[in-house]
Design a protein around this motif. Structure first.
Motif: not given
Length: 135
Positions: A20-25, A50-51
């Motif tokens: 997960r990225t820092q943004n939650g993706k 992604w996603d």
């Protein structure tokens, strides 16, 4: 107009890694083995999804057959241990088609054991199903 599209079908060669990225993706990466038709060699491609496609890919298993449609992208970074500029070409997945998973273990029951069999002495003519029968 420039076109950057690739379609690959092959087997997943590494266990999917979901992050997960820092943004939650969600982002998942795998290595795909694509066997050439002409010989026994395989080419390996790094796939990044992604996603929602990351979630789909994360549910797959090593050895599973998938088809990926996407674009080639080059990722650049500086190696922190050597200070050298590095790059890597990856396939950024736009869509993923997952083939049904088939376990490596052979089933213990053969479905053909339950298929109807014709006795060698059975005759269609005797049963009224001959070629000249008008029934």
């Amino acid at each position: 107009m420039m076109v950057n599209q690739i379609v690959l079908a092959g087997r997943i060669a590494t266990d999917p890694v979901l992050r997960r990225t820092q943004n939650g993706k969600a982002v998942t990466s795998v290595r795909l083995a694509h066997h050439r038709d002409t010989d026994a060699q395989a080419d390996f491609y790094d796939i990044v999804a992604w996603d929602v496609w990351a979630e789909v890919l994360a549910d797959c298993k090593k050895g599973q057959l998938i088809t990926v449609t996407g674009a080639l992208v080059t990722r650049y970074w500086t190696d922190s241990s050597t200070g050298r500029e590095r790059s890597q070409i990856e396939v950024k997945a736009d869509t993923i088609a997952v083939s049904p998973w088939k376990p490596k273990k052979k089933p213990t029951v053969n479905p053909m054991d339950y298929a109807p069999r014709l006795d060698a002495s059975y005759s269609f003519e005797e049963a009224g199903q001959g070629a000249g029968d008008d029934t």
